[in-house]
Design a protein around this motif. Structure first.
Motif, short mmCIF file in Angstrom:
data_model
loop_
_atom_site.label_atom_id
_atom_site.label_comp_id
_atom_site.label_asym_id
_atom_site.label_seq_id
_atom_site.Cartn_x
_atom_site.Cartn_y
_atom_site.Cartn_z
N ASP A 75 -20.26 91.77 75.34
CA ASP A 75 -19.84 90.58 75.16
C ASP A 75 -20.32 89.83 74.02
N MET A 76 -19.76 89.02 73.20
CA MET A 76 -20.54 88.18 72.16
C MET A 76 -20.26 86.64 72.40
N GLY A 77 -21.23 85.87 71.89
CA GLY A 77 -20.87 84.55 72.32
C GLY A 77 -21.76 83.79 71.13
N TRP A 78 -21.20 82.44 70.76
CA TRP A 78 -22.02 81.61 70.08
C TRP A 78 -22.59 80.44 70.93
N TYR A 79 -23.70 80.10 70.90
CA TYR A 79 -24.39 79.06 71.55
C TYR A 79 -24.82 78.00 70.27
N ARG A 80 -25.20 76.96 71.05
CA ARG A 80 -25.69 75.89 70.16
C ARG A 80 -26.95 75.15 70.92
N GLN A 81 -27.61 74.55 70.13
CA GLN A 81 -28.97 73.55 70.71
C GLN A 81 -28.98 72.67 69.80
N ALA A 82 -28.89 71.16 70.16
CA ALA A 82 -29.44 70.33 69.41
C ALA A 82 -30.65 69.63 70.08
#
Length: 118
Positions: free
Chosen positions: A33-40
């Motif tokens: 499984d692949m994902g894009w995460y983000r962190q501000a």
């Protein structure tokens, strides 16, 4: 060794578009499984978009209708097409690969910075 190499980040104006790419090596890509995460800054990292080994997708409510995740198993690559970008999309975006069954096999890219500003 496992490598996730991200590209496509940069500075874009509100309303603009970017496409992020993550090229993966060292794993059997179609089992992950692949994902894009983000962190501000000052915030928790969270899932923006995910795509399973079977190509089922899911999105955070904040990006639904604007972002599209896809994968090309022949190229061992996952993409995040980001349209109608907003300043609140500004973050470091991380690519993640997690084995669909053996969940302890969990890998991260280095992150790519997306800045949405006029």
């Amino acid at each position: 060794q496992v490598q996730l190499v991200e590209s496509g980040g940069g500075l874009v104006q509100p309303g603009g578009s970017l496409r992020l790419s993550c090229v993966v090596s060292g794993i059997i890509f179609n089992r992950y499984d692949m994902g894009w995460y983000r962190q501000a800054p000052g915030k928790q990292r969270h899932l923006v978009a995910g795509i399973t080994s079977g190509s089922s997708t899911n999105y955070a409510d904040s990006v639904k209708g604007r972002f599209t995740i896809s994968r090309d198993n022949a190229k061992n690559t996952v993409y995040l097409q980001m349209n109608s970008l907003k300043p609140e999309d500004t973050a470091v975006y991380y690519c993640n690969a997690r084995h669909a069954l053996l969940r302890q096999y969990d890998y991260w890219g280095q992150g790519t910075l997306v800045t949405v500003s006029s």
